[in-house]
Design a protein around this motif. Structure first.
Motif, PDB file in Angstrom:
ATOM      1  N   PHE A   1       0.834  -1.202   0.000  1.00  0.00           N
ATOM      2  CA  PHE A   1       0.000   0.000   0.000  1.00  0.00           C
ATOM      3  C   PHE A   1       0.871   1.256   0.000  1.00  0.00           C
ATOM      4  CE2 PHE A   1      -2.003   3.385   2.518  1.00  0.00           C
ATOM      5  CZ  PHE A   1      -3.108   3.647   1.729  1.00  0.00           C
ATOM      6  N   LEU A   2       1.914   1.266   0.826  1.00  0.00           N
ATOM      7  CA  LEU A   2       2.803   2.434   0.893  1.00  0.00           C
ATOM      8  C   LEU A   2       3.550   2.631  -0.420  1.00  0.00           C
ATOM      9  CD1 LEU A   2       4.226   2.017   4.504  1.00  0.00           C
ATOM     10  CD2 LEU A   2       2.626   3.767   3.711  1.00  0.00           C
ATOM     11  N   ASN A   3       3.956   1.533  -1.043  1.00  0.00           N
ATOM     12  CA  ASN A   3       4.638   1.646  -2.339  1.00  0.00           C
ATOM     13  C   ASN A   3       3.700   2.194  -3.409  1.00  0.00           C
ATOM     14  OD1 ASN A   3       7.191   0.720  -1.529  1.00  0.00           O
ATOM     15  ND2 ASN A   3       6.576  -1.415  -1.754  1.00  0.00           N
ATOM     16  N   ASN A   4       2.446   1.721  -3.395  1.00  0.00           N
ATOM     17  CA  ASN A   4       1.460   2.261  -4.333  1.00  0.00           C
ATOM     18  C   ASN A   4       1.203   3.740  -4.057  1.00  0.00           C
ATOM     19  OD1 ASN A   4       1.049  -0.151  -5.751  1.00  0.00           O
ATOM     20  ND2 ASN A   4      -0.566  -0.823  -4.371  1.00  0.00           N
ATOM     21  N   GLY A   5       1.131   4.076  -2.764  1.00  0.00           N
ATOM     22  CA  GLY A   5       0.915   5.470  -2.397  1.00  0.00           C
ATOM     23  C   GLY A   5       2.047   6.359  -2.862  1.00  0.00           C
ATOM     24  N   PHE A   6       3.284   5.899  -2.688  1.00  0.00           N
ATOM     25  CA  PHE A   6       4.415   6.699  -3.138  1.00  0.00           C
ATOM     26  C   PHE A   6       4.420   6.828  -4.658  1.00  0.00           C
ATOM     27  CE2 PHE A   6       8.767   6.848  -4.791  1.00  0.00           C
ATOM     28  CZ  PHE A   6       9.179   8.061  -4.252  1.00  0.00           C
ATOM     29  N   ALA A   7       4.111   5.738  -5.353  1.00  0.00           N
ATOM     30  CA  ALA A   7       4.082   5.782  -6.818  1.00  0.00           C
ATOM     31  C   ALA A   7       3.071   6.813  -7.307  1.00  0.00           C
ATOM     32  CB  ALA A   7       3.745   4.404  -7.376  1.00  0.00           C
ATOM     33  N   LEU A   8       1.914   6.883  -6.645  1.00  0.00           N
ATOM     34  CA  LEU A   8       0.891   7.838  -7.049  1.00  0.00           C
ATOM     35  C   LEU A   8       1.283   9.266  -6.668  1.00  0.00           C
ATOM     36  CD1 LEU A   8      -1.813   8.300  -8.352  1.00  0.00           C
ATOM     37  CD2 LEU A   8      -2.933   7.724  -6.198  1.00  0.00           C
ATOM     38  N   LEU A   9       1.794   9.447  -5.456  1.00  0.00           N
ATOM     39  CA  LEU A   9       2.185  10.785  -5.015  1.00  0.00           C
ATOM     40  C   LEU A   9       3.347  11.331  -5.831  1.00  0.00           C
ATOM     41  CD1 LEU A   9       1.938  10.463  -1.125  1.00  0.00           C
ATOM     42  CD2 LEU A   9       0.523  11.877  -2.604  1.00  0.00           C
TER      43      LEU A   9
ATOM     44  N   ARG B   1      -0.645  18.716   2.632  1.00  0.00           N
ATOM     45  CA  ARG B   1      -1.418  17.844   3.531  1.00  0.00           C
ATOM     46  C   ARG B   1      -1.228  16.380   3.175  1.00  0.00           C
ATOM     47  NH1 ARG B   1      -5.388  21.991   3.033  1.00  0.00           N
ATOM     48  NH2 ARG B   1      -6.382  20.835   1.336  1.00  0.00           N
ATOM     49  N   VAL B   2      -1.272  16.068   1.897  1.00  0.00           N
ATOM     50  CA  VAL B   2      -1.216  14.661   1.509  1.00  0.00           C
ATOM     51  C   VAL B   2       0.177  14.083   1.764  1.00  0.00           C
ATOM     52  CG1 VAL B   2      -0.630  15.079  -0.931  1.00  0.00           C
ATOM     53  CG2 VAL B   2      -1.861  13.009  -0.285  1.00  0.00           C
ATOM     54  N   TRP B   3       1.224  14.853   1.525  1.00  0.00           N
ATOM     55  CA  TRP B   3       2.565  14.352   1.796  1.00  0.00           C
ATOM     56  C   TRP B   3       2.828  14.215   3.294  1.00  0.00           C
ATOM     57  CZ3 TRP B   3       5.921  11.616  -0.665  1.00  0.00           C
ATOM     58  CH2 TRP B   3       6.000  11.666  -2.056  1.00  0.00           C
ATOM     59  N   MET B   4       2.361  15.179   4.074  1.00  0.00           N
ATOM     60  CA  MET B   4       2.545  15.087   5.522  1.00  0.00           C
ATOM     61  C   MET B   4       1.783  13.892   6.082  1.00  0.00           C
ATOM     62  SD  MET B   4       4.678  17.411   6.291  1.00  0.00           S
ATOM     63  CE  MET B   4       4.560  17.333   8.075  1.00  0.00           C
ATOM     64  N   GLY B   5       0.594  13.633   5.534  1.00  0.00           N
ATOM     65  CA  GLY B   5      -0.189  12.478   5.962  1.00  0.00           C
ATOM     66  C   GLY B   5       0.479  11.169   5.604  1.00  0.00           C
TER      67      GLY B   5
END
Length: 525
Positions: free
Chosen positions: A217-225, A264-268
């Motif tokens: 999930f974190l890897n997917n989140g980083f890929a999207l961000l 906000r999204v990066w801090m979260g």
């Protein structure tokens, strides 16, 4: 329902791809020509669940044409959608019943497309994603929700959330599909609402577990961000959904609002525990792709200082972000140079980020206001480490040490101290000391550079010989030496042209003398 599934299975098994496309085209025409053929929508939707890839692709395209036409005609129910069993109430007109029914079919289509985002075939995933984003655009143009006032702006956030939530899976890698989704993030409105939805998704997943967030999930989140490219111009004009109406709340149309959402999204995301590899990926892009686009970059101070204290490669990568905060936002870090000094060990010459580290170290040590003991400690530690450094590093380290001495004349005693003939045995410098103030570097000398004057590589000998004569005021440019590799050194040496070296003063004319003197008499007994 079971009979319909059996009918669909028989139909799929009995027809090839061409006939299926023909059947879908026929069903599409029937539905669009008369509401009496509305039940043919079921036949079209059933192909979305086919096991044949070509059939699924054909069904996706057919659904796109079907619901695009229905949206444009305004034939889908607008407003809060009643449950399907309530749509047959006697209190509703035939028109209302039809619109509620077809709206439920549209929702079924959307649900199927969302499921297809994780189909086995990437071609199916990609087409499903494109169709869903097309529906986002169509819903924005022909809203399914009642407007509060005429011409007000409504973004189909619910549909976008379904897409983003599917991209941010907890167990399956979505990096390939996220790369395709990046195209839509170039639209200002899609980017803004995507950042908002990501924040909600992260909060939702973290609430469902007390354990650290899943690595996938974190890897997917980083890929999207990391796919989000923030605009640089203050005026935003690239929208997926055309903007109209004077009553629209345009507060989020401002770049400042986008920067706040980005922050906000990066801090979260960064408040959660990251793996070492993900830590490195974030730090690699932090100084260029994150900090410049935050409304308050100083909020990253805690994250960067913690990363800087981790040690190893993570500390090296945190230097970029810290430099930006120190240089542009007046960050105070009392033990910054002490930590930088502790990072100098033999491994720093062999890490992947060596060039970046020494570039930043040179910048941090460029100030002429640094105390002499600090500069001397760095020069001495680098000199000691140079004894075991590879040649491609030495050609950069020696000029760097000389530059430090040029900037700080009070450190010239390191190369002009007569009592430094004892070598390492009498050297007062304490290599193991992590505090530069206690290393006694100013009492020492750079005898290591003199030792390098006997190095096997001629270029290093020439560089080390600089300390044997008066240092020039002009600093050496090390920028071209930072990324030098051993292969490049070897290639450079191989391209040198060498002159023929004579081995004898007089060339040999014969075995025992001149050729004409060699006769049979020489061999007579």
């Amino acid at each position: 329902m079971a009979a319909r599934k059996e009918k669909r299975a028989n139909r799929v098994r009995g027809k090839d791809g061409v006939s299926v496309r023909q059947e879908l085209d026929t069903k599409l025409r029937e539905v669009l020509q008369s509401r009496a053929n509305a039940n043919s929508v079921f036949d079209i939707l059933e192909y979305l669940e086919s096991e044949n890839e070509d059939d699924v692709l054909a069904a996706i395209r057919t659904c796109s044409k079907l619901f695009e036409s229905l949206l444009e005609k305004g034939e889908l129910h607008i407003g809060d959608l009643p449950a399907e069993d309530e749509g047959s109430s006697d209190s509703l007109s035939a028109e209302e019943k039809y619109k509620i029914w077809i709206r439920h079919r549209y929702n079924s289509c959307v649900s199927c497309l969302v499921e297809l985002l994780h189909a086995a075939s990437f071609q199916v995933q990609e087409l499903a994603l494109c169709m869903l984003m097309k529906f986002v655009q169509l819903e924005g143009k022909f809203p399914l929700e009642s407007a509060n006032w005429k011409d007000s702006y409504r973004f189909p956030r619910r549909l976008l959330k379904l897409v983003v939530d599917r991209l941010l899976q907890e167990e399956k890698d979505s990096s390939s599909l996220i790369s395709r989704f990046q195209e839509f993030l170039e639209y200002d409105d899609v980017r803004y609402y995507t950042m908002s939805v990501i924040n909600e998704r992260i909060a939702q997943v973290s609430q469902n577990t007390k354990e650290p967030l899943p690595s996938t999930f974190l890897n997917n989140g980083f890929a999207l961000l990391s796919s989000i490219n923030m605009p640089v111009e203050s005026k935003l004009s690239n929208f997926l959904i055309a903007q109209k109406g004077r009553n629209t709340d345009r507060s989020w149309f401002l770049l400042q609002e986008h920067m706040k959402a980005f922050e906000r999204v990066w801090m979260g995301f960064l408040k959660h525990k990251l793996s070492v590899s993900l830590y490195k990926k974030v730090l690699l892009i932090l100084h260029e792709s994150i900090l410049p686009h935050m409304s308050k970059p100083v909020l990253m101070i805690d994250f960067l200082t913690m990363a800087y204290d981790v040690g190893g490669a993570i500390s090296l990568l945190a230097l970029n972000g810290l430099f930006l905060l120190i240089h542009q936002h007046n960050l105070e870090y009392p033990d910054f140079y002490k930590k930088l000094y502790s990072l100098l060990d033999p491994s720093v010459f062999h890490v992947k980020y060596r060039a970046r580290f020494f570039h930043l170290a040179d910048l941090f040590l460029s100030s002429t206001h640094l105390p002499a003991y600090l500069v001397a400690a760095f020069a001495k530690r680098l000199s000691r480490l140079s004894l075991t450094a590879p040649p491609q590093v030495l050609v950069m380290i020696i000029p760097l040490i000389c530059n430090l001495i040029r900037r700080h004349p009070s450190c010239r005693s390191l190369i002009h101290r007569p009592s430094a003939e004892g070598g390492m045995a009498s050297d007062p410098f304490i290599m193991e000391e992590q505090d530069p103030a206690k290393s006694r570097a100013l009492e020492s000398s750079l005898w290591e550079l003199e030792a390098l004057q006997n190095h096997y590589y001629p270029n290093i000998v020439r560089a080390a010989n600089v300390i044997s004569r008066a240092l020039s005021a002009q600093e050496s440019d090390i920028s071209e030496l930072l990324e030098l590799s051993s292969y490049e050194l070897f290639e450079k040496e191989m391209k040198k042209k060498f002159h023929t070296v004579p081995l004898e003063f007089e060339p040999v004319q014969g075995l025992l003398g001149k050729k004409h003197d060699i006769t049979a008499d020489h061999f007579s007994l």
